[in-house]
Design an enzyme around this catalytic site. Structure first.
Site, PDB file in Angstrom:
ATOM      1  N   SER A   1      -4.611 -25.469  32.682  1.00  0.00           N
ATOM      2  CA  SER A   1      -3.480 -26.068  32.156  1.00  0.00           C
ATOM      3  C   SER A   1      -3.854 -26.933  31.140  1.00  0.00           C
ATOM      4  O   SER A   1      -4.740 -27.816  31.225  1.00  0.00           O
ATOM      5  CB  SER A   1      -2.998 -26.936  33.289  1.00  0.00           C
ATOM      6  OG  SER A   1      -2.652 -26.135  34.524  1.00  0.00           O
TER       7      SER A   1
ATOM      8  N   ARG B   1      -5.239 -35.497  38.806  1.00  0.00           N
ATOM      9  CA  ARG B   1      -6.050 -34.921  37.650  1.00  0.00           C
ATOM     10  C   ARG B   1      -6.882 -36.137  37.267  1.00  0.00           C
ATOM     11  O   ARG B   1      -6.732 -36.235  35.928  1.00  0.00           O
ATOM     12  CB  ARG B   1      -5.336 -34.084  36.847  1.00  0.00           C
ATOM     13  CG  ARG B   1      -4.421 -32.998  37.347  1.00  0.00           C
ATOM     14  CD  ARG B   1      -5.340 -31.872  38.044  1.00  0.00           C
ATOM     15  NE  ARG B   1      -4.533 -30.691  38.500  1.00  0.00           N
ATOM     16  CZ  ARG B   1      -3.976 -30.694  39.729  1.00  0.00           C
ATOM     17  NH1 ARG B   1      -4.360 -31.686  40.706  1.00  0.00           N
ATOM     18  NH2 ARG B   1      -3.380 -29.744  40.234  1.00  0.00           N
TER      19      ARG B   1
ATOM     20  N   GLU C   1      -4.485 -32.700  29.762  1.00  0.00           N
ATOM     21  CA  GLU C   1      -5.343 -32.750  30.922  1.00  0.00           C
ATOM     22  C   GLU C   1      -7.143 -32.270  30.439  1.00  0.00           C
ATOM     23  O   GLU C   1      -7.934 -32.738  30.951  1.00  0.00           O
ATOM     24  CB  GLU C   1      -4.979 -31.587  31.852  1.00  0.00           C
ATOM     25  CG  GLU C   1      -5.824 -31.730  33.151  1.00  0.00           C
ATOM     26  CD  GLU C   1      -5.420 -30.636  34.133  1.00  0.00           C
ATOM     27  OE1 GLU C   1      -4.163 -30.712  34.551  1.00  0.00           O
ATOM     28  OE2 GLU C   1      -6.159 -29.472  34.103  1.00  0.00           O
TER      29      GLU C   1
HETATM   30  P1  FAD Z   1     -16.806 -29.226  31.894  1.00  0.00           P
HETATM   31  O1  FAD Z   1     -15.594 -28.334  30.971  1.00  0.00           O
HETATM   32  O2  FAD Z   1     -17.856 -28.836  31.260  1.00  0.00           O
HETATM   33  O3  FAD Z   1     -16.445 -30.610  31.518  1.00  0.00           O
HETATM   34  C1  FAD Z   1     -15.307 -31.490  31.895  1.00  0.00           C
HETATM   35  C2  FAD Z   1     -15.273 -32.704  31.603  1.00  0.00           C
HETATM   36  O4  FAD Z   1     -16.314 -33.192  32.473  1.00  0.00           O
HETATM   37  C3  FAD Z   1     -16.182 -33.148  30.171  1.00  0.00           C
HETATM   38  O5  FAD Z   1     -15.636 -34.449  29.865  1.00  0.00           O
HETATM   39  C4  FAD Z   1     -17.702 -33.219  30.700  1.00  0.00           C
HETATM   40  O6  FAD Z   1     -18.220 -34.185  29.801  1.00  0.00           O
HETATM   41  C5  FAD Z   1     -17.288 -34.115  32.103  1.00  0.00           C
HETATM   42  N1  FAD Z   1     -18.466 -33.403  33.034  1.00  0.00           N
HETATM   43  C6  FAD Z   1     -18.797 -32.152  33.194  1.00  0.00           C
HETATM   44  N2  FAD Z   1     -19.779 -32.071  34.237  1.00  0.00           N
HETATM   45  C7  FAD Z   1     -20.211 -33.385  34.509  1.00  0.00           C
HETATM   46  C8  FAD Z   1     -21.068 -33.987  35.292  1.00  0.00           C
HETATM   47  N3  FAD Z   1     -21.970 -33.453  36.012  1.00  0.00           N
HETATM   48  N4  FAD Z   1     -21.319 -35.605  35.188  1.00  0.00           N
HETATM   49  C9  FAD Z   1     -20.145 -36.238  34.449  1.00  0.00           C
HETATM   50  N5  FAD Z   1     -19.414 -35.579  33.656  1.00  0.00           N
HETATM   51  C10 FAD Z   1     -19.164 -34.266  33.719  1.00  0.00           C
HETATM   52  N6  FAD Z   1      -8.568 -27.561  36.937  1.00  0.00           N
HETATM   53  C11 FAD Z   1      -7.888 -28.009  38.430  1.00  0.00           C
HETATM   54  O7  FAD Z   1      -8.127 -29.227  38.680  1.00  0.00           O
HETATM   55  N7  FAD Z   1      -7.378 -27.183  39.097  1.00  0.00           N
HETATM   56  C12 FAD Z   1      -7.124 -25.699  38.855  1.00  0.00           C
HETATM   57  O8  FAD Z   1      -6.487 -25.269  39.567  1.00  0.00           O
HETATM   58  C13 FAD Z   1      -7.699 -25.509  37.618  1.00  0.00           C
HETATM   59  N8  FAD Z   1      -7.594 -23.954  37.192  1.00  0.00           N
HETATM   60  C14 FAD Z   1      -8.239 -23.615  36.003  1.00  0.00           C
HETATM   61  C15 FAD Z   1      -8.115 -22.118  35.650  1.00  0.00           C
HETATM   62  C16 FAD Z   1      -8.630 -21.669  34.187  1.00  0.00           C
HETATM   63  C17 FAD Z   1      -8.297 -20.198  34.092  1.00  0.00           C
HETATM   64  C18 FAD Z   1      -9.457 -22.818  33.756  1.00  0.00           C
HETATM   65  C19 FAD Z   1     -10.123 -22.260  32.548  1.00  0.00           C
HETATM   66  C20 FAD Z   1      -9.628 -24.060  34.142  1.00  0.00           C
HETATM   67  C21 FAD Z   1      -8.876 -24.515  35.246  1.00  0.00           C
HETATM   68  N9  FAD Z   1      -9.183 -25.718  35.729  1.00  0.00           N
HETATM   69  C22 FAD Z   1      -8.301 -26.177  36.947  1.00  0.00           C
HETATM   70  C23 FAD Z   1      -9.766 -26.700  34.936  1.00  0.00           C
HETATM   71  C24 FAD Z   1     -11.277 -26.829  34.948  1.00  0.00           C
HETATM   72  O9  FAD Z   1     -11.933 -25.696  35.801  1.00  0.00           O
HETATM   73  C25 FAD Z   1     -11.759 -27.973  35.932  1.00  0.00           C
HETATM   74  O10 FAD Z   1     -11.491 -29.128  35.379  1.00  0.00           O
HETATM   75  C26 FAD Z   1     -13.371 -28.091  36.086  1.00  0.00           C
HETATM   76  O11 FAD Z   1     -13.511 -29.224  37.114  1.00  0.00           O
HETATM   77  C27 FAD Z   1     -14.006 -28.237  34.927  1.00  0.00           C
HETATM   78  O12 FAD Z   1     -15.509 -28.088  35.315  1.00  0.00           O
HETATM   79  P2  FAD Z   1     -16.683 -27.787  34.177  1.00  0.00           P
HETATM   80  O13 FAD Z   1     -17.730 -27.903  34.949  1.00  0.00           O
HETATM   81  O14 FAD Z   1     -16.162 -26.639  33.505  1.00  0.00           O
HETATM   82  O15 FAD Z   1     -16.526 -28.875  33.304  1.00  0.00           O
HETATM   83  P1  NAP Z   2       3.421 -23.445  40.011  1.00  0.00           P
HETATM   84  O1  NAP Z   2       3.101 -22.942  41.416  1.00  0.00           O
HETATM   85  O2  NAP Z   2       4.151 -22.616  39.117  1.00  0.00           O
HETATM   86  O3  NAP Z   2       4.076 -24.708  40.309  1.00  0.00           O
HETATM   87  C1  NAP Z   2       4.168 -25.603  38.901  1.00  0.00           C
HETATM   88  C2  NAP Z   2       3.937 -27.001  39.186  1.00  0.00           C
HETATM   89  O4  NAP Z   2       4.725 -27.417  39.999  1.00  0.00           O
HETATM   90  C3  NAP Z   2       2.586 -27.044  39.933  1.00  0.00           C
HETATM   91  O5  NAP Z   2       1.567 -27.250  38.654  1.00  0.00           O
HETATM   92  C4  NAP Z   2       2.665 -27.975  40.777  1.00  0.00           C
HETATM   93  O6  NAP Z   2       2.287 -29.396  40.481  1.00  0.00           O
HETATM   94  C5  NAP Z   2       4.077 -28.141  41.041  1.00  0.00           C
HETATM   95  N1  NAP Z   2       4.459 -27.714  42.535  1.00  0.00           N
HETATM   96  C6  NAP Z   2       4.795 -26.437  42.839  1.00  0.00           C
HETATM   97  N2  NAP Z   2       4.867 -26.421  44.207  1.00  0.00           N
HETATM   98  C7  NAP Z   2       4.735 -27.754  44.588  1.00  0.00           C
HETATM   99  C8  NAP Z   2       4.936 -28.323  45.905  1.00  0.00           C
HETATM  100  N3  NAP Z   2       5.252 -27.552  46.900  1.00  0.00           N
HETATM  101  N4  NAP Z   2       4.699 -29.487  45.899  1.00  0.00           N
HETATM  102  C9  NAP Z   2       4.587 -30.414  44.652  1.00  0.00           C
HETATM  103  N5  NAP Z   2       4.313 -29.811  43.699  1.00  0.00           N
HETATM  104  C10 NAP Z   2       4.571 -28.661  43.422  1.00  0.00           C
HETATM  105  O7  NAP Z   2       1.906 -23.644  39.376  1.00  0.00           O
HETATM  106  P2  NAP Z   2       1.117 -22.864  38.755  1.00  0.00           P
HETATM  107  O8  NAP Z   2       0.715 -23.078  37.489  1.00  0.00           O
HETATM  108  O9  NAP Z   2       1.037 -21.269  39.369  1.00  0.00           O
HETATM  109  O10 NAP Z   2      -0.331 -23.240  39.469  1.00  0.00           O
HETATM  110  C11 NAP Z   2      -0.519 -23.303  41.092  1.00  0.00           C
HETATM  111  C12 NAP Z   2      -1.509 -24.312  41.310  1.00  0.00           C
HETATM  112  O11 NAP Z   2      -2.744 -24.299  40.746  1.00  0.00           O
HETATM  113  C13 NAP Z   2      -1.101 -25.909  40.778  1.00  0.00           C
HETATM  114  O12 NAP Z   2      -1.348 -26.589  42.073  1.00  0.00           O
HETATM  115  C14 NAP Z   2      -1.697 -26.082  39.656  1.00  0.00           C
HETATM  116  O13 NAP Z   2      -2.036 -27.376  39.391  1.00  0.00           O
HETATM  117  C15 NAP Z   2      -2.968 -25.541  39.850  1.00  0.00           C
HETATM  118  N6  NAP Z   2      -3.557 -24.870  38.492  1.00  0.00           N
HETATM  119  C16 NAP Z   2      -4.187 -25.882  37.653  1.00  0.00           C
HETATM  120  C17 NAP Z   2      -4.567 -25.490  36.445  1.00  0.00           C
HETATM  121  C18 NAP Z   2      -5.421 -26.671  35.685  1.00  0.00           C
HETATM  122  O14 NAP Z   2      -6.050 -26.183  34.804  1.00  0.00           O
HETATM  123  N7  NAP Z   2      -5.310 -27.876  36.095  1.00  0.00           N
HETATM  124  C19 NAP Z   2      -4.575 -24.290  36.155  1.00  0.00           C
HETATM  125  C20 NAP Z   2      -3.809 -23.270  36.940  1.00  0.00           C
HETATM  126  C21 NAP Z   2      -3.362 -23.595  38.228  1.00  0.00           C
HETATM  127  P3  NAP Z   2       0.428 -29.693  40.730  1.00  0.00           P
HETATM  128  O15 NAP Z   2       0.010 -29.307  39.415  1.00  0.00           O
HETATM  129  O16 NAP Z   2       0.526 -31.032  40.814  1.00  0.00           O
HETATM  130  O17 NAP Z   2       0.013 -29.024  42.016  1.00  0.00           O
END
Ligand code: FAD
Ligand code: NAP
Length: 351
Positions: A251, A176, A347
């Site tokens: 998250s 991330r 994050e």
């Molecule tokens: P924004 O929120 O608009 O921006 C995020 C940051 O990036 C800000 O600092 C902004 O200035 C910068 N930015 C945006 N666009 C650009 C650009 N074109 N150039 C330079 N900087 C830029 N993330 C995960 O990694 N995995 C997940 O599974 C995941 N699940 C999510 C689930 C939900 C319900 C929600 C609400 C979020 C989740 N996220 C997850 C987080 C999010 O979706 C990601 O981080 C996504 O990439 C953000 O995109 P955005 O366009 O909304 O960025």
């Molecule tokens: P989950 O499956 O309940 O698992 C909890 C955490 O444990 C995850 O975040 C994941 O880390 C880690 N994990 C689970 N299984 C794993 C494996 N086999 N090997 C290594 N790490 C493992 O998680 P969840 O919340 O439902 O999310 C599922 C996936 O979607 C995850 O990858 C999570 O990161 C992603 N997610 C991200 C966001 C966001 O906003 N960033 C929001 C929702 C879901 P990792 O995060 O490293 O995968």
């Protein structure tokens, strides 16, 4: 003809707005006023608005799904990226190169790839936000990260307007994380990304137990990329709050990586503490487990709280301010530190 018109290269000039509410522009849905706001649809327009911005602070906005605005006003110019276009750039025998404008919705790109039977990003189904933001935190889910398919990106320097190509090796992708969250934070606007996607036969990634369980429920023994995507969508929809209904940014914290020796020590007091091996001496502990263990899950504090089915997601139940959500986040961080001696890292990006 004035100077600003001369340097505007294409389409109608973008429309600058002053003092507008940002509530509809982030998935947290907190109220804040933007000093100035503009949306751009092309690189030419972006360069034009950057020149007009002069020394004003510039904030790049995508889908707003990873931002918490913690002040009632955002000083400077917010540039919302609306650069579109998904292009099949090149076809090889086993894979293709695809590019997407920074303003394309990420899940639309996943859907496009599935429609064209291209593999590699199906595990990243339903992640909100834009393609341009995907490299910022190297989006990841269910064992796949953007860096696994990433080739390069195009970016424009916010002050000089210079165009630069960043290849995978230049981006310092981590968990991330990327260069754009560290040394180059707020310095570039990403305008286009290029990915390498697979032609059939696809490599399927079922490392995360939840996907296997979901597929088994549907009696799918030999899953393809469409099955994996459907499974991911089903799991996510059952666990995560829909931002259209309850404000959130996914998250709120990263899963902390700690020394294996610390985890072994913690296991004495918390025998059921899960962990995933990162390398020989480190493990990743699910932040959601730590937060839930301390009783925060599902608790509501005024208009905010930790979500009932996923403790790692902080939510806005309607009219929470950014500072209220931040206050809760800090309380959670403090309690995790006090009990487990673990520092949680947000994050989410703070504005
Ligand atoms: P924004 O929120 O608009 O921006 C995020 C940051 O990036 C800000 O600092 C902004 O200035 C910068 N930015 C945006 N666009 C650009 C650009 N074109 N150039 C330079 N900087 C830029 N993330 C995960 O990694 N995995 C997940 O599974 C995941 N699940 C999510 C689930 C939900 C319900 C929600 C609400 C979020 C989740 N996220 C997850 C987080 C999010 O979706 C990601 O981080 C996504 O990439 C953000 O995109 P955005 O366009 O909304 O960025
Ligand atoms: P989950 O499956 O309940 O698992 C909890 C955490 O444990 C995850 O975040 C994941 O880390 C880690 N994990 C689970 N299984 C794993 C494996 N086999 N090997 C290594 N790490 C493992 O998680 P969840 O919340 O439902 O999310 C599922 C996936 O979607 C995850 O990858 C999570 O990161 C992603 N997610 C991200 C966001 C966001 O906003 N960033 C929001 C929702 C879901 P990792 O995060 O490293 O995968």
């Amino acid at each position: 003809m004035n100077h600003s018109r001369r340097i505007s290269s294409d389409l109608a000039d973008p429309h600058f707005q002053k003092k507008i509410s940002l509530k509809p522009f982030t998935t947290f849905g907190v109220e804040a006023i933007a000093e100035q706001f503009v949306e751009v649809a092309t690189v030419g327009q972006l360069r034009w608005v950057l020149r007009l911005a002069g020394s004003l602070p510039v904030h790049i906005l995508g889908g707003g799904s990873n931002i918490l605005i913690t002040h009632p006003e955002v000083h400077g110019l917010i540039v919302r990226i609306g650069i579109k276009g998904i292009v099949l750039e090149k076809k090889f025998s086993h894979h293709v190169w695809v590019s997407a404008g920074a303003g394309e919705n990420w899940h639309d790109l996943v859907t496009w790839a599935l429609h064209n039977n291209l593999g590699g990003i199906e595990n990243l189904s339903l992640i909100p936000g834009t393609c341009g933001a995907a490299p910022i935190q190297n989006i990841g889910a269910y064992g796949i990260e953007l860096q696994d398919v990433f080739l390069k990106l195009e970016a424009i320097h916010l002050r000089t307007g210079a165009r630069r190509i960043f290849y995978r090796r230049d981006c310092a992708f981590g968990y991330r994380d990327s260069l754009f969250k560290k040394e180059l934070k707020n310095q570039y606007c990403i305008t286009r990304i290029w990915l390498k996607l697979q032609l059939p036969p696809h490599r399927i990634h079922l490392k995360y137990g939840d996907i296997k369980r979901e597929l088994a429920k549907e009696n799918i023994l030999n899953p393809g990329i469409h099955d994996v995507s459907k499974a991911v969508i089903a799991i996510r929809s059952s666990k995560l709050p829909d931002p259209a209904k309850v404000g959130n940014a996914g998250s709120f914290f990263k899963n902390p990586v700690i020394k294996t020796s610390q985890w072994t020590q913690l296991k004495k007091d918390f025998p059921d503490m899960p962990a995933y091996q990162v390398d020989d001496s480190h493990v990743k502990v699910p932040a959601g487990w730590l937060i839930e263990r301390l009783g925060w899950k599902g608790k509501i504090f005024g208009q905010t709280g930790s979500y009932s089915t996923q403790a790692l997601v902080l939510v806005n139940y309607g009219n929470a301010s950014g500072s209220e959500i931040l206050h809760l986040a800090k309380e959670i961080m403090r309690s995790v530190k006090n009990t487990f001696e673990i520092d949680l890292q947000p994050e989410v990006n703070f504005w």
